[in-house]
Write a protein that holds these residues in place. Structure first.
Motif, PDB file in Angstrom:
ATOM      1  N   PHE A  63      19.129   9.993   3.576  1.00 17.89           N
ATOM      2  CA  PHE A  63      17.901   9.504   2.896  1.00 17.89           C
ATOM      3  C   PHE A  63      18.334   9.119   1.447  1.00 17.89           C
ATOM      4  N   ALA A  64      19.176   9.804   0.900  1.00 18.42           N
ATOM      5  CA  ALA A  64      19.825   9.453  -0.475  1.00 18.42           C
ATOM      6  C   ALA A  64      20.388   8.020  -0.515  1.00 18.42           C
ATOM      7  N   SER A  65      20.854   7.955   0.758  1.00 16.32           N
ATOM      8  CA  SER A  65      21.560   6.270   1.055  1.00 16.32           C
ATOM      9  C   SER A  65      20.589   5.454   1.226  1.00 16.32           C
ATOM     10  N   GLY A  66      19.519   5.867   1.860  1.00 17.14           N
ATOM     11  CA  GLY A  66      18.297   4.789   1.957  1.00 17.14           C
ATOM     12  C   GLY A  66      17.730   4.516   0.481  1.00 17.14           C
ATOM     13  N   ILE A  67      17.632   5.530  -0.176  1.00 11.44           N
ATOM     14  CA  ILE A  67      16.959   5.437  -1.760  1.00 11.44           C
ATOM     15  C   ILE A  67      18.087   4.622  -2.416  1.00 11.44           C
ATOM     16  N   THR A  68      19.161   4.627  -2.276  1.00 14.20           N
ATOM     17  CA  THR A  68      20.205   3.934  -3.102  1.00 14.20           C
ATOM     18  C   THR A  68      20.141   2.419  -2.627  1.00 14.20           C
ATOM     19  N   ARG A  69      19.849   2.156  -1.288  1.00 19.74           N
ATOM     20  CA  ARG A  69      19.878   0.759  -0.837  1.00 19.74           C
ATOM     21  C   ARG A  69      18.567  -0.046  -1.416  1.00 19.74           C
ATOM     22  N   ASP A  70      17.591   0.766  -1.502  1.00 16.86           N
ATOM     23  CA  ASP A  70      16.348   0.244  -2.035  1.00 16.86           C
ATOM     24  C   ASP A  70      15.968   0.888  -3.385  1.00 16.86           C
ATOM     25  N   LYS A  71      17.157   0.832  -4.479  1.00 14.77           N
ATOM     26  CA  LYS A  71      16.877   1.595  -5.497  1.00 14.77           C
ATOM     27  C   LYS A  71      15.856   0.912  -6.536  1.00 14.77           C
ATOM     28  N   ALA A  72      15.963  -0.581  -6.432  1.00 16.82           N
ATOM     29  CA  ALA A  72      14.982  -1.461  -7.099  1.00 16.82           C
ATOM     30  C   ALA A  72      13.432  -1.147  -6.823  1.00 16.82           C
ATOM     31  N   ALA A  73      13.128  -1.152  -5.586  1.00 17.51           N
ATOM     32  CA  ALA A  73      11.862  -0.774  -5.052  1.00 17.51           C
ATOM     33  C   ALA A  73      11.660   0.867  -5.513  1.00 17.51           C
ATOM     34  N   VAL A  74      12.426   1.827  -5.629  1.00 18.50           N
ATOM     35  CA  VAL A  74      12.094   3.190  -5.881  1.00 18.50           C
ATOM     36  C   VAL A  74      11.824   3.078  -7.780  1.00 18.50           C
ATOM     37  N   ARG A  75      12.596   2.369  -8.115  1.00 18.07           N
ATOM     38  CA  ARG A  75      12.595   2.332  -9.708  1.00 18.07           C
ATOM     39  C   ARG A  75      11.089   1.961 -10.016  1.00 18.07           C
ATOM     40  N   ALA A  76      10.570   0.568  -9.320  1.00 15.32           N
ATOM     41  CA  ALA A  76       9.451   0.142  -9.374  1.00 15.32           C
ATOM     42  C   ALA A  76       8.336   0.950  -9.256  1.00 15.32           C
ATOM     43  N   ALA A  77       8.519   1.700  -8.378  1.00 13.23           N
ATOM     44  CA  ALA A  77       7.488   2.864  -7.814  1.00 13.23           C
ATOM     45  C   ALA A  77       7.500   3.819  -8.888  1.00 13.23           C
ATOM     46  N   LEU A  78       8.533   4.314  -9.507  1.00 17.49           N
ATOM     47  CA  LEU A  78       8.561   5.282 -10.599  1.00 17.49           C
ATOM     48  C   LEU A  78       7.888   4.968 -11.889  1.00 17.49           C
ATOM     49  N   THR A  79       8.137   3.313 -12.345  1.00 18.10           N
ATOM     50  CA  THR A  79       7.752   2.948 -13.443  1.00 18.10           C
ATOM     51  C   THR A  79       6.523   2.069 -13.645  1.00 18.10           C
ATOM     52  N   GLU A  80       6.008   1.424 -12.424  1.00 20.27           N
ATOM     53  CA  GLU A  80       4.939   0.622 -12.535  1.00 20.27           C
ATOM     54  C   GLU A  80       3.663   1.553 -12.165  1.00 20.27           C
ATOM     55  N   PRO A  81       2.468   1.079 -12.811  1.00 22.29           N
ATOM     56  CA  PRO A  81       1.249   1.585 -12.724  1.00 22.29           C
ATOM     57  C   PRO A  81       0.441   1.324 -11.677  1.00 22.29           C
ATOM     58  N   TRP A  82       1.113   0.496 -10.704  1.00 22.26           N
ATOM     59  CA  TRP A  82      -0.072  -0.121  -9.588  1.00 22.26           C
ATOM     60  C   TRP A  82       0.842   0.478  -8.140  1.00 22.26           C
ATOM     61  N   SER A  83       0.119   0.669  -7.112  1.00 19.83           N
ATOM     62  CA  SER A  83       0.576   1.131  -5.971  1.00 19.83           C
ATOM     63  C   SER A  83      -0.067  -0.070  -4.606  1.00 19.83           C
ATOM     64  N   ASN A  84       0.404  -0.148  -3.620  1.00 21.99           N
ATOM     65  CA  ASN A  84       0.090  -0.829  -2.556  1.00 21.99           C
ATOM     66  C   ASN A  84      -0.342   0.337  -1.343  1.00 21.99           C
ATOM     67  N   GLY A  85      -0.713   1.312  -1.760  1.00 24.50           N
ATOM     68  CA  GLY A  85      -1.155   2.504  -0.765  1.00 24.50           C
ATOM     69  C   GLY A  85      -2.121   2.180  -0.067  1.00 24.50           C
ATOM     70  N   GLN A  86      -3.241   1.510  -0.740  1.00 21.40           N
ATOM     71  CA  GLN A  86      -4.675   1.339  -0.040  1.00 21.40           C
ATOM     72  C   GLN A  86      -4.297   0.066   1.020  1.00 21.40           C
ATOM     73  N   THR A  87      -3.277  -0.881   0.351  1.00 22.68           N
ATOM     74  CA  THR A  87      -2.968  -2.154   1.530  1.00 22.68           C
ATOM     75  C   THR A  87      -2.357  -1.341   2.855  1.00 22.68           C
ATOM     76  N   GLU A  88      -1.417  -0.589   2.317  1.00 19.58           N
ATOM     77  CA  GLU A  88      -0.707   0.086   3.807  1.00 19.58           C
ATOM     78  C   GLU A  88      -1.649   0.922   4.506  1.00 19.58           C
ATOM     79  N   GLY A  89      -2.535   1.555   4.096  1.00 18.06           N
ATOM     80  CA  GLY A  89      -3.389   2.255   4.652  1.00 18.06           C
ATOM     81  C   GLY A  89      -4.409   1.326   5.679  1.00 18.06           C
ATOM     82  N   GLN A  90      -4.700   0.319   5.247  1.00 22.32           N
ATOM     83  CA  GLN A  90      -5.641  -0.435   5.959  1.00 22.32           C
ATOM     84  C   GLN A  90      -4.674  -1.223   7.178  1.00 22.32           C
ATOM     85  N   ILE A  91      -3.669  -1.340   6.981  1.00 25.33           N
ATOM     86  CA  ILE A  91      -2.632  -2.102   7.970  1.00 25.33           C
ATOM     87  C   ILE A  91      -2.414  -1.000   8.965  1.00 25.33           C
ATOM     88  N   THR A  92      -2.276   0.103   8.620  1.00 25.84           N
ATOM     89  CA  THR A  92      -1.967   1.209   9.358  1.00 25.84           C
ATOM     90  C   THR A  92      -3.378   1.723  10.369  1.00 25.84           C
TER      91      THR A  92
END
Length: 118
Positions: A63-92
């Protein structure tokens, strides 16, 4: 690993205590999972690199390896105020409906099924 321990029954608590007594690496993994959840919920970006370093040598190393590979996205999730959770929920929500209608999924029929489901 992610269930709130305050909500466990007596039998579950005893079982978990017995397992953790015999598998200390599982306790370490649980603590790491809890600290990752807290880091995400509280948006503690400063804890990311130390967490990755610790998790990389534990049971959750993949799991940590996956976080490292996608570190830019994780950093954005921790620093940016917005989320695409609503969009992902509709697609699901859309995907199973589309799969059920394989071969008949015109846009009008999909729209009718999705709007009718609400």
């Amino acid at each position: 690993m992610t269930t709130a321990r305050d909500n466990l029954g007596k039998a579950e608590t005893v079982t978990i205590a017995a397992i953790e007594a015999h598998v200390p690496t599982l306790v370490e993994a649980r603590v790491l999972v809890e600290s990752f959840q807290a880091m995400v919920r509280k948006k503690l970006i400063a804890n990311l690199d130390p967490w990755i370093a610790t998790a990389s040598v534990s049971l959750i190393a993949s799991f940590a390896s996956g976080i490292t590979r996608d570190k830019a996205a994780v950093r954005a999730a921790l620093t940016e105020p917005w989320s695409n959770g609503q969009t992902e929920g509709q697609i699901t929500k859309l995907k199973p409906v589309k799969r059920q209608m394989y071969g008949r999924a015109t846009i009008d029929l999909l729209q009718a099924r999705l709007l009718g489901a609400n």
